[in-house]
Design a protein around this motif. Structure first.
Motif, PDB file in Angstrom:
ATOM      1  N   ARG A 207       0.804  -1.221   0.000  1.00 26.65           N
ATOM      2  CA  ARG A 207       0.000   0.000   0.000  1.00 26.65           C
ATOM      3  C   ARG A 207       0.843   1.280   0.000  1.00 26.65           C
ATOM      4  NH1 ARG A 207      -5.068  -0.670   4.244  1.00 26.65           N
ATOM      5  NH2 ARG A 207      -6.189  -2.306   3.122  1.00 26.65           N
ATOM      6  N   PHE A 208       0.324   2.286  -0.689  1.00 27.09           N
ATOM      7  CA  PHE A 208       0.826   3.660  -0.607  1.00 27.09           C
ATOM      8  C   PHE A 208      -0.258   4.441   0.132  1.00 27.09           C
ATOM      9  CE2 PHE A 208       1.044   8.047  -2.218  1.00 27.09           C
ATOM     10  CZ  PHE A 208       2.371   8.350  -1.968  1.00 27.09           C
ATOM     11  N   VAL A 209       0.009   4.804   1.387  1.00 21.69           N
ATOM     12  CA  VAL A 209      -0.989   5.438   2.257  1.00 21.69           C
ATOM     13  C   VAL A 209      -0.622   6.904   2.441  1.00 21.69           C
ATOM     14  CG1 VAL A 209      -2.088   5.400   4.538  1.00 21.69           C
ATOM     15  CG2 VAL A 209      -1.403   3.245   3.423  1.00 21.69           C
ATOM     16  N   LYS A 210      -1.620   7.801   2.401  1.00 23.29           N
ATOM     17  CA  LYS A 210      -1.382   9.244   2.465  1.00 23.29           C
ATOM     18  C   LYS A 210      -2.062   9.857   3.681  1.00 23.29           C
ATOM     19  CE  LYS A 210      -3.417   9.522  -1.494  1.00 23.29           C
ATOM     20  NZ  LYS A 210      -4.042  10.058  -2.732  1.00 23.29           N
ATOM     21  N   LEU A 211      -1.433  10.891   4.221  1.00 25.14           N
ATOM     22  CA  LEU A 211      -2.061  11.717   5.249  1.00 25.14           C
ATOM     23  C   LEU A 211      -1.653  13.164   5.007  1.00 25.14           C
ATOM     24  CD1 LEU A 211      -3.744  12.054   7.827  1.00 25.14           C
ATOM     25  CD2 LEU A 211      -1.624  11.851   9.138  1.00 25.14           C
ATOM     26  N   HIS A 212      -2.650  14.034   4.797  1.00 26.65           N
ATOM     27  CA  HIS A 212      -2.418  15.459   4.599  1.00 26.65           C
ATOM     28  C   HIS A 212      -2.722  16.171   5.910  1.00 26.65           C
ATOM     29  CE1 HIS A 212      -1.977  14.942   0.248  1.00 26.65           C
ATOM     30  NE2 HIS A 212      -2.956  14.054   0.348  1.00 26.65           N
ATOM     31  N   CYS A 213      -1.686  16.731   6.531  1.00 25.77           N
ATOM     32  CA  CYS A 213      -1.814  17.262   7.890  1.00 25.77           C
ATOM     33  C   CYS A 213      -2.355  18.687   7.952  1.00 25.77           C
ATOM     34  CB  CYS A 213      -0.451  17.218   8.581  1.00 25.77           C
ATOM     35  SG  CYS A 213       0.196  15.540   8.780  1.00 25.77           S
ATOM     36  N   ALA A 214      -2.328  19.407   6.865  1.00 24.95           N
ATOM     37  CA  ALA A 214      -2.788  20.795   6.898  1.00 24.95           C
ATOM     38  C   ALA A 214      -4.236  20.859   7.368  1.00 24.95           C
ATOM     39  CB  ALA A 214      -2.649  21.430   5.513  1.00 24.95           C
ATOM     40  N   GLU A 215      -4.506  21.772   8.261  1.00 31.79           N
ATOM     41  CA  GLU A 215      -5.843  22.067   8.781  1.00 31.79           C
ATOM     42  C   GLU A 215      -6.410  20.946   9.663  1.00 31.79           C
ATOM     43  OE1 GLU A 215      -8.408  23.180   5.589  1.00 31.79           O
ATOM     44  OE2 GLU A 215      -7.108  24.810   4.914  1.00 31.79           O
ATOM     45  N   LEU A 216      -5.593  19.953  10.023  1.00 31.09           N
ATOM     46  CA  LEU A 216      -6.042  18.932  10.970  1.00 31.09           C
ATOM     47  C   LEU A 216      -5.528  19.286  12.360  1.00 31.09           C
ATOM     48  CD1 LEU A 216      -5.434  15.569   9.060  1.00 31.09           C
ATOM     49  CD2 LEU A 216      -7.577  16.829   9.294  1.00 31.09           C
ATOM     50  N   SER A 217      -6.355  19.058  13.391  1.00 28.13           N
ATOM     51  CA  SER A 217      -5.919  19.338  14.753  1.00 28.13           C
ATOM     52  C   SER A 217      -4.912  18.280  15.208  1.00 28.13           C
ATOM     53  CB  SER A 217      -7.121  19.338  15.705  1.00 28.13           C
ATOM     54  OG  SER A 217      -7.654  18.026  15.830  1.00 28.13           O
ATOM     55  N   ALA A 218      -4.177  18.603  16.291  1.00 29.26           N
ATOM     56  CA  ALA A 218      -3.153  17.684  16.795  1.00 29.26           C
ATOM     57  C   ALA A 218      -3.750  16.339  17.182  1.00 29.26           C
ATOM     58  CB  ALA A 218      -2.444  18.321  17.991  1.00 29.26           C
ATOM     59  N   ASN A 219      -4.915  16.342  17.838  1.00 24.99           N
ATOM     60  CA  ASN A 219      -5.543  15.086  18.266  1.00 24.99           C
ATOM     61  C   ASN A 219      -5.938  14.228  17.080  1.00 24.99           C
ATOM     62  OD1 ASN A 219      -5.244  15.735  20.959  1.00 24.99           O
ATOM     63  ND2 ASN A 219      -7.294  16.629  21.145  1.00 24.99           N
ATOM     64  N   ILE A 220      -6.488  14.878  16.073  1.00 34.44           N
ATOM     65  CA  ILE A 220      -6.918  14.129  14.881  1.00 34.44           C
ATOM     66  C   ILE A 220      -5.705  13.552  14.156  1.00 34.44           C
ATOM     67  CG2 ILE A 220      -7.978  14.348  12.610  1.00 34.44           C
ATOM     68  CD1 ILE A 220      -9.950  16.300  13.810  1.00 34.44           C
ATOM     69  N   ILE A 221      -4.625  14.351  14.030  1.00 40.47           N
ATOM     70  CA  ILE A 221      -3.414  13.854  13.367  1.00 40.47           C
ATOM     71  C   ILE A 221      -2.849  12.647  14.107  1.00 40.47           C
ATOM     72  CG2 ILE A 221      -1.012  14.398  12.830  1.00 40.47           C
ATOM     73  CD1 ILE A 221      -1.877  17.238  12.184  1.00 40.47           C
ATOM     74  N   GLU A 222      -2.815  12.715  15.441  1.00 37.02           N
ATOM     75  CA  GLU A 222      -2.284  11.593  16.227  1.00 37.02           C
ATOM     76  C   GLU A 222      -3.115  10.342  15.997  1.00 37.02           C
ATOM     77  OE1 GLU A 222      -0.945  10.515  20.820  1.00 37.02           O
ATOM     78  OE2 GLU A 222      -2.240  12.236  20.435  1.00 37.02           O
ATOM     79  N   SER A 223      -4.433  10.493  16.017  1.00 37.16           N
ATOM     80  CA  SER A 223      -5.309   9.346  15.811  1.00 37.16           C
ATOM     81  C   SER A 223      -5.176   8.806  14.391  1.00 37.16           C
ATOM     82  CB  SER A 223      -6.758   9.733  16.100  1.00 37.16           C
ATOM     83  OG  SER A 223      -7.635   8.675  15.780  1.00 37.16           O
ATOM     84  N   GLU A 224      -5.058   9.706  13.409  1.00 35.17           N
ATOM     85  CA  GLU A 224      -4.926   9.277  12.017  1.00 35.17           C
ATOM     86  C   GLU A 224      -3.623   8.511  11.799  1.00 35.17           C
ATOM     87  OE1 GLU A 224      -6.902   9.414   9.388  1.00 35.17           O
ATOM     88  OE2 GLU A 224      -8.549  10.313  10.515  1.00 35.17           O
ATOM     89  N   LEU A 225      -2.549   8.956  12.431  1.00 36.99           N
ATOM     90  CA  LEU A 225      -1.258   8.294  12.255  1.00 36.99           C
ATOM     91  C   LEU A 225      -1.172   6.967  12.997  1.00 36.99           C
ATOM     92  CD1 LEU A 225       1.295  11.248  12.494  1.00 36.99           C
ATOM     93  CD2 LEU A 225       0.856   9.825  10.486  1.00 36.99           C
ATOM     94  N   PHE A 226      -1.604   6.963  14.273  1.00 36.93           N
ATOM     95  CA  PHE A 226      -1.341   5.808  15.134  1.00 36.93           C
ATOM     96  C   PHE A 226      -2.587   5.000  15.498  1.00 36.93           C
ATOM     97  CE2 PHE A 226       1.670   9.274  16.178  1.00 36.93           C
ATOM     98  CZ  PHE A 226       2.796   8.706  15.608  1.00 36.93           C
ATOM     99  N   GLY A 227      -3.780   5.475  15.097  1.00 35.76           N
ATOM    100  CA  GLY A 227      -5.001   4.764  15.446  1.00 35.76           C
ATOM    101  C   GLY A 227      -5.404   5.021  16.888  1.00 35.76           C
ATOM    102  N   HIS A 228      -6.517   4.451  17.312  1.00 33.10           N
ATOM    103  CA  HIS A 228      -6.954   4.625  18.699  1.00 33.10           C
ATOM    104  C   HIS A 228      -7.734   3.394  19.164  1.00 33.10           C
ATOM    105  CE1 HIS A 228     -10.380   6.420  16.305  1.00 33.10           C
ATOM    106  NE2 HIS A 228     -11.039   5.555  17.068  1.00 33.10           N
ATOM    107  N   GLU A 229      -7.816   3.266  20.489  1.00 35.53           N
ATOM    108  CA  GLU A 229      -8.577   2.183  21.087  1.00 35.53           C
ATOM    109  C   GLU A 229     -10.011   2.655  21.356  1.00 35.53           C
ATOM    110  OE1 GLU A 229      -7.581  -0.760  21.356  1.00 35.53           O
ATOM    111  OE2 GLU A 229      -5.395  -0.643  21.226  1.00 35.53           O
TER     112      GLU A 229
END
Length: 463
Positions: A207-229
């Motif tokens: 897979r080639f996976v993308k994440l565009h961080c502009a305009e995302l809050s810190a909490n959302i970026i952390e969850s998008e990168l590392f997932g959450h329980e």
């Protein structure tokens, strides 16, 4: 053995034609002489060795033809010659009464026209310039082929030196596991660079996976990168994998990485160092094998110096550093980009645009493109969508900001005290031609002169 350029003369048997044949032969050309149109068409249609001895089975690189004579139709010959070889140099011989027709032939692809009696040294200078252009076109074509076939860098369009160097670096780094940091202004194609690296790497089937961080809050970026329980925060009603897990064994592209908050930077540094992390709200350690490609339009070294970005993370990211040039720094790639976009957009929108006029090309080359390749593509897409029928895009199709770019000719004319009236007139004609997309009738109307006068002035000023 040195290559002898092949020349085809199409003219009646006369002392002047014989002199031209002897002159070109002395200058190293392999000359063939057709005394009428039928012989000329045979040479162009059947360029085999047994046909009049044309060498190596190749057609002529130079065609010198009477424009209008008994059994010779220079315009038809021009059309056939260009269909066989678009880069062939066609020079037409005209008399004073055929100037208008000769000018029309120039618009249809003739390289030049010469008036009788022929000035052979002048003709040779024109021919040498044309053949030099052919060699340049051939080198550019060969270079494009090498980039496409040898280097095989997907999605990247450009023959400029900076793009060649960039493609070469991509080919070298793609097979490795090294982390890559891509710098470039918005719209330069940083994501395409990342995709090219992935597609040329051993991870291409993953897979080639993308994440565009502009305009995302810190909490959302952390969850998008590392997932959450499940239950880790309001709304987290189930466990969710992050981009790192999704990209395991593949490539993760993080765009605008400069926008990541300090606490997330710390967690990202650990992943780059140890290849492991915990999901938000979780204790289980997740191990991954991911190649990270990051991109930003802000200088991380400057942000690091200001204390706005972790220095250790910066050094982890910049193992390999690539600079994507702005479009204004590689304007020579604009024609090739436009050709590519027109072809793609015709297919996407069901249009039949054949290309762009010279006037449009001039405007595109003069503009600085603050939005870079993305802005260029959006501009061409707007023009293609509005285009009706099978035709080339004209100056009138351009968006207003490009149409009016040269609308204030005073700046471009740069009229200064002491300039001759002839020089002022020459610049006025030149800029009006450019502004009308080289439409002679419109130019004559704007300048308030006759079409014949315009042709005469063009010849007088060498335009």
């Amino acid at each position: 053995m040195l290559h002898r350029p092949r020349a085809l003369i199409v003219d009646k048997d006369s002392a002047e034609t014989q002199q031209l044949e002897s002159f070109l032969t002395e200058k190293g050309f392999e000359v063939h002489w057709a005394k009428d149109g039928e012989q000329a068409f045979n040479l162009l249609d059947r360029p085999a060795p047994e046909t009049a001895g044309v060498a190596d089975g190749a057609g002529p690189e130079l065609v010198i033809s009477e424009l209008r004579a008994h059994r010779v139709d220079g315009m038809r010959l021009l059309e056939v010659a260009k269909s066989r070889n678009p880069e062939v140099c066609v020079i037409l011989i005209a008399d004073q009464g055929s100037l208008e027709l000769a000018t029309a032939a120039m618009r249809r692809g003739a390289y030049d026209f010469q008036l009788r009696p022929l000035n052979l040294p002048k003709l040779l200078a024109v021919v040498e310039r044309a053949l030099s252009h052919q060699q340049l076109v051939s080198r550019v074509s060969d270079l494009t082929e090498r980039l496409d076939e040898r280097l095989k860098v997907p999605n990247l369009t450009g023959n400029s030196r900076v793009m060649q160097e960039l493609c070469s670096k991509i080919v070298q780094i793609a097979p490795t596991k090294a982390t890559v940091l891509i710098y470039g202004e918005t719209g330069t194609g940083k994501e395409l660079i990342a995709q090219a690296i992935h597609q040329l790497s051993p991870r291409r089937s993953e897979r080639f996976v993308k994440l565009h961080c502009a305009e995302l809050s810190a909490n959302i970026i952390e969850s998008e990168l590392f997932g959450h329980e499940k239950g880790s925060f309001t709304g987290a009603d189930q466990q969710r994998k992050g981009r790192f897990e999704l990209a395991d064994q593949g490539t993760l592209f993080i765009d605008e990485i400069s926008e990541i908050a300090p606490n997330v930077q710390t967690k990202l540094l650990r992943v780059l160092q140890d290849r492991q992390f915990e999901r938000v709200g979780g204790n289980e350690t997740v191990k991954v094998d991911v190649r990270v490609i990051a991109a930003t339009n802000r200088r991380l070294d400057v942000l690091t110096a200001r204390g706005e970005f972790r220095e250790d993370l910066y050094h982890r990211l910049r193992v390999i550093q690539l600079e994507v040039p702005a479009l204004r720094e590689r304007k020579e790639d604009i024609p090739l980009l436009v050709e590519t976009f027109v072809r793609e957009l015709n297919k996407e929108h069901g249009r039949r645009v054949t290309g762009i006029t010279r006037g449009v090309a001039d405007r595109l080359m003069q503009y600085d493109w603050p939005g870079n390749v993305r802005e260029l593509k959006n501009t061409i897409e707007e023009m293609v969508v509005y285009a009706q029928g099978k035709r080339a895009l004209e100056v009138s199709d351009l968006p207003i900001q490009l149409r009016v770019q040269r609308a204030a000719p005073g700046e471009d004319l740069n009229v200064t005290v002491g300039m001759s009236m002839q020089e002022i007139e020459r610049r006025a004609i030149e800029e009006t031609l450019r502004a009308t997309g080289y439409d002679k009738q419109k130019t004559a109307k704007v300048l308030g002169i006759g079409l014949r006068t315009l042709y005469r002035k063009q010849k007088e000023y060498g335009l």
